[in-house]
Design a protein around this motif. Structure first.
Motif: not given
Ligand code: UDP
Ligand code: MG
Length: 320
Positions: A131-135, A140-141, A146-148, A159-164
């Motif tokens: 839900s966020d990239r605060k950590t 990295k953020r 940009s990579y997505y 799917i952005p911000d979805h890892a595994d």
């Protein structure tokens, strides 16, 4: 009857974090069993990715303490994606659904409830999305975002911000088994499977102990894999670039010839050298990109196994 859930958790040199997080995984499984949402045959299954520290000893002792723990040990370190594939493939016939997650406590364990609820409602794949990239660090953020964008531009459905961190039903896993490529980029393949999907949002915590195994070099190589495994756009771009340069050179040649005829000969050295450098640069990059794809073909034609299982603990026989 309640469905059987397997948590699939790859571990590589995680002796510091495993004693802490294993208890949390077990508590979560037991609370879902007690709530009647999943069957008592559910397991927390660790995949030891050829660790060189005491990770496997820890997994063995966890398995002897509680039958809800299971372990698979790989003969070599094959990397996160292969360890994940191994876990998913080895358990797909033993359960109704799997949830893959990291063993360091970064993936919020409470999102599991939401995922199981979505499965009960009929989803075959449930994506855990941050839900966020605060950590994350600023670096990295920004690079991740940009990579997505770049991947989408290259035509890769991701799917952005979805890892595994995701739930997959055994049906979805059977479909995944059909993708036998050696270069696996699960985040790209899984959205392609189709099926009914859902999203559960969670916030990603800091690692509970130990340190990351994804330094910049590995992150870059995963990023390149993501593009070259799914898109041949870079090859097409080389062709387009080549054609553009050819047209420009043709115009340039006519200009020079006309100049020579009307006696207006160019002094020439600087422009020639600049062009030479520019073109050889582009040629090198283009060769590199083509080489990247040839490398992929080379790896694929060998059809080497993606992983070799050395040992399995507490895993029942396959269903059916
Ligand atoms: N991992 C693995 N094999 C490797 C590297 C990592 O199985 O070669 C596992 C690791 O133990 C962890 C997960 O993959 O459970 C994610 O790795 P990590 O936490 O180091 O990555 P980050 O969260 O920093 O991106
Ligand atoms: Mg991590």
């Amino acid at each position: 009857m309640a469905p059987t859930l397997y948590l699939v958790i790859p571990c590589y040199n995680e002796e510091q974090v495993l004693p802490v997080t294993s208890k949390l995984f077990l508590d979560k499984i037991m609370s879902l069993v007690n709530a009647g949402k999943i069957a008592d045959t559910s397991r927390v299954c660790f995949i030891n990715d050829g660790s060189r520290d005491k990770t496997m000893d820890i997994i063995r002792s966890l398995c002897s303490e509680d039958e809800h723990f299971a372990g698979i040990s790989l003969a070599h370190n094959k990397g996160h994606q292969n360890a994940l594939i191994c876990g998913l493939m080895e358990v797909s016939d033993k359960c109704d659904m799997t949830i893959s997650m990291d063993c360091d406590g970064q993936d919020d364990i409470n999102a599991i409830d939401g995922m199981v609820d979505e499965y009960i409602k009929g989803a075959e794949i449930v994506f855990g999305v941050r839900s966020d990239r605060k950590t994350d660090t600023w670096f990295k953020r920004t690079t991740a975002q940009s990579y997505y964008k770049f991947l989408r531009f290259m035509g890769v459905d991701i799917i952005p911000d979805h890892a595994d961190y995701r739930l997959m039903s055994s049906r979805a896993l059977k479909a995944l088994a059909g993708y036998s490529e050696v270069n696996v980029f699960l985040r790209g393949i899984i959205p392609q499977l189709g099926f009914k999907t859902a999203i559960v949002y969670y916030s990603r915590a800091e690692r509970m102990a130990g340190s990351t195994h994804y330094p910049l070099k590995k992150m870059l190589s995963l990023a390149v894999d993501g593009i070259t495994s799914f898109s041949i756009k870079p090859l097409r771009m080389i062709t387009t670039l080549g054609m553009l340069i050819a047209i420009l050179s043709f115009i340039g040649i006519i200009y020079i010839i006309v100049g020579a005829i009307i006696g207006n000969t160019a002094e020439g050295w600087a422009s020639t050298t600049i062009l030479l450098c520019f073109l050889s640069g582009i040629q090198m990059v283009s060769l590199g990109v083509i080489g990247e794809y040839i490398g992929k073909i080379y790896m694929e034609t060998k059809r080497r196994p993606r992983y070799i299982v050395d040992e399995e603990i507490n895993l029942p026989e396959d269903k059916e």
